[in-house]
Scaffold this motif. Structure first.
Motif, PDB file in Angstrom:
ATOM      1  N   UNK A  32       0.825  -1.213   0.000  1.00  0.00           N
ATOM      2  CA  UNK A  32       0.000   0.000   0.000  1.00  0.00           C
ATOM      3  C   UNK A  32       0.861   1.266   0.000  1.00  0.00           C
ATOM      4  N   UNK A  33       2.072   1.154   0.530  1.00  0.00           N
ATOM      5  CA  UNK A  33       2.988   2.288   0.460  1.00  0.00           C
ATOM      6  C   UNK A  33       3.345   2.582  -1.005  1.00  0.00           C
ATOM      7  N   UNK A  34       3.702   1.531  -1.760  1.00  0.00           N
ATOM      8  CA  UNK A  34       4.031   1.703  -3.177  1.00  0.00           C
ATOM      9  C   UNK A  34       2.836   2.165  -3.985  1.00  0.00           C
ATOM     10  N   UNK A  35       1.665   1.646  -3.675  1.00  0.00           N
ATOM     11  CA  UNK A  35       0.448   2.027  -4.394  1.00  0.00           C
ATOM     12  C   UNK A  35       0.134   3.507  -4.175  1.00  0.00           C
ATOM     13  N   UNK A  36       0.262   3.949  -2.917  1.00  0.00           N
ATOM     14  CA  UNK A  36       0.002   5.343  -2.590  1.00  0.00           C
ATOM     15  C   UNK A  36       1.001   6.266  -3.298  1.00  0.00           C
TER      16      UNK A  36
ATOM     17  N   UNK B 214      -0.012   6.519  -7.029  1.00  0.00           N
ATOM     18  CA  UNK B 214      -1.263   7.254  -7.221  1.00  0.00           C
ATOM     19  C   UNK B 214      -1.085   8.759  -7.020  1.00  0.00           C
ATOM     20  N   UNK B 215      -0.086   9.139  -6.227  1.00  0.00           N
ATOM     21  CA  UNK B 215       0.155  10.558  -5.958  1.00  0.00           C
ATOM     22  C   UNK B 215       1.311  11.139  -6.767  1.00  0.00           C
ATOM     23  N   UNK B 216       1.798  10.367  -7.750  1.00  0.00           N
ATOM     24  CA  UNK B 216       2.871  10.845  -8.613  1.00  0.00           C
ATOM     25  C   UNK B 216       2.268  11.784  -9.670  1.00  0.00           C
ATOM     26  N   UNK B 217       2.566  13.071  -9.558  1.00  0.00           N
ATOM     27  CA  UNK B 217       1.972  14.070 -10.443  1.00  0.00           C
ATOM     28  C   UNK B 217       2.681  14.174 -11.798  1.00  0.00           C
ATOM     29  N   UNK B 218       3.797  13.469 -11.949  1.00  0.00           N
ATOM     30  CA  UNK B 218       4.553  13.570 -13.203  1.00  0.00           C
ATOM     31  C   UNK B 218       3.888  12.798 -14.339  1.00  0.00           C
ATOM     32  N   UNK B 219       2.947  11.909 -14.008  1.00  0.00           N
ATOM     33  CA  UNK B 219       2.256  11.116 -15.025  1.00  0.00           C
ATOM     34  C   UNK B 219       0.748  11.286 -14.884  1.00  0.00           C
ATOM     35  N   UNK B 220       0.027  11.236 -15.998  1.00  0.00           N
ATOM     36  CA  UNK B 220      -1.435  11.318 -15.910  1.00  0.00           C
ATOM     37  C   UNK B 220      -1.987  10.085 -15.197  1.00  0.00           C
TER      38      UNK B 220
ATOM     39  N   UNK C 107       0.264   2.667 -10.861  1.00  0.00           N
ATOM     40  CA  UNK C 107       0.558   3.335 -12.122  1.00  0.00           C
ATOM     41  C   UNK C 107      -0.357   2.895 -13.264  1.00  0.00           C
ATOM     42  N   UNK C 108      -0.813   1.667 -13.230  1.00  0.00           N
ATOM     43  CA  UNK C 108      -1.558   1.159 -14.375  1.00  0.00           C
ATOM     44  C   UNK C 108      -3.059   1.180 -14.120  1.00  0.00           C
ATOM     45  N   UNK C 109      -3.779   1.025 -15.214  1.00  0.00           N
ATOM     46  CA  UNK C 109      -5.227   0.892 -15.144  1.00  0.00           C
ATOM     47  C   UNK C 109      -5.549  -0.603 -15.180  1.00  0.00           C
TER      48      UNK C 109
END
Length: 376
Positions: free
Chosen positions: A104-108, A111-117, A311-313
């Motif tokens: 969940x740390x990696x997932x968070x 999800x909060x990485x603003x450099x990618x849509x 990062x992925x859908x």
């Protein structure tokens, strides 16, 4: 001597005899003896019955008593073994808790990485395969350039099929297929027309292959995921010299970071075209899977898996990842079976004004090859 003196002793003797008669009672003596005898017999019977109730088996010999002593001496070892099992269980439980925390740390983080849509989860009406497997449709897309919006990579990963071994099918992007609701076109056009679910329908109609879940990764996300999982790079044997987007790759064994690895997998500007590109993509997938068994990589895997999901859908549930993730890590280390569609000698080159250069395929031949590959 007078007559009175002569008989005076008779009365004394009579009194003595009478006293003796009164002190002796034959019936009373007899009854007393019988009662005493009966009491003694009853006491003996009670004692014998008690002894029988106390122990009814044979009298143990000295060897049996020694064996009992030996068995009694082993009891503390069982208790000690139980303590070790309890400690091991607690340790495993702690490891699971820590792994979930890092996931969940990696997932968070992703999800909060603003450099990618941010990738939105698509509507995907997944269907379980006839052989019981939950196949995963893997889509790789490039949001830049002329192919923006199209799926540059189309794969199907089977983890829980009949063979219990990971299997990977790659579909070449120029494969000419029927697209439900649209004119026939390249298979990668199905994503631009209707997203992941239309790709699923296209694969089902043309090749009778069903997918339960999907996962779409943007190429920029791929770079970040690869660097997170393998900070020191991924070892791979480059099959040829390649130059793409300013990245020079020399032939031979080397270690690539995420960006270099992506260019190696995307390259198709040679005489092999899409055939060589698909082969290198499979090579990259196998290299990644093979290095997952490294103990140091395993320590980072929970957090890296969290970043991958962030990062992925995808609609792959966490429960499915937890169930199949360990088997993927350990089984993939020994190799992944792969298949490329169209299969050998089942296609010809063709061209259409609205679609460009395509690969016209023998649908039935490829359908049979896919079913045989997945069911074995």
């Amino acid at each position: 001597m007078s007559r009175v003196d002569r008989y005076k002793h008779i009365h004394e003797n009579a009194d003595a005899a009478d006293k003796e008669k009164r002190g002796f009672n034959p019936r009373k003596e007899k009854n007393t003896n019988q009662r005493q005898s009966y009491y003694n017999e009853q006491q003996q019977m009670d004692d014998s019955q008690k002894s029988e109730h106390r122990y009814q088996g044979p009298v143990p010999d000295s060897n049996q008593s020694q064996n009992k002593k030996v068995k009694k001496a082993k009891k503390p070892k069982k208790k000690k073994r139980f303590k070790w099992l309890k400690r091991l269980f607690i340790l495993l439980l702690l490891l699971i808790v820590v792994a979930v925390g890092f996931f969940f740390k990696g997932k968070s983080y992703a999800e909060n990485d603003k450099s990618l849509p941010k990738e939105e989860v698509e509507t995907f009406n997944g269907v379980k395969s006839d052989n019981g497997a939950n196949n995963i449709l893997i889509l790789g897309s490039d949001t830049r350039g002329e192919d923006a919006g199209r799926a540059d990579t189309i794969m199907v990963l089977q983890l829980d099929g009949p063979s219990k071994k990971p299997k990977l099918i790659s579909f070449m992007r120029d494969t000419f297929v029927d697209i439900p609701g649209y004119d026939a076109n390249k298979i990668n056009a199905s994503y631009a027309l209707g997203g992941a679910d239309l790709v699923r329908q296209t694969l089902a109609e043309n090749f009778n292959i069903q997918c339960k879940y999907y996962a779409k990764v943007d190429f920029q996300s791929f770079e970040k995921i690869a660097d997170a999982m393998f900070p020191k790079g991924i070892k791979i044997d480059a099959e040829k010299d390649i130059n793409l987007d300013g990245v020079d790759i020399a032939q031979g064994k080397q270690t690539m970071d995420g960006h270099t690895l992506l260019q190696y997998a995307r390259f198709r500007m040679d005489e092999e075209g899409d055939f060589g590109r698909v082969r290198r993509q499979q090579q990259v997938m196998k290299a990644v899977m093979g290095q997952l068994k490294n103990p140091f990589t395993l320590l980072r895997t929970p957090e890296s898996l969290g970043r991958l999901v962030g990062y992925m859908s995808t609609d792959v549930p966490t429960s499915f990842m937890v169930k199949n993730g360990p088997s993927l890590v350990f089984k993939a280390g020994s190799g992944i079976d792969s298949l490329t569609v169209p299969v050998k000698d089942s296609w010809t080159n063709a061209s259409y004004d609205y679609a460009g250069s395509v690969l016209e395929i023998d649908t039935e031949t490829n359908k049979a090859a896919i079913q045989s590959f997945l069911d074995q």
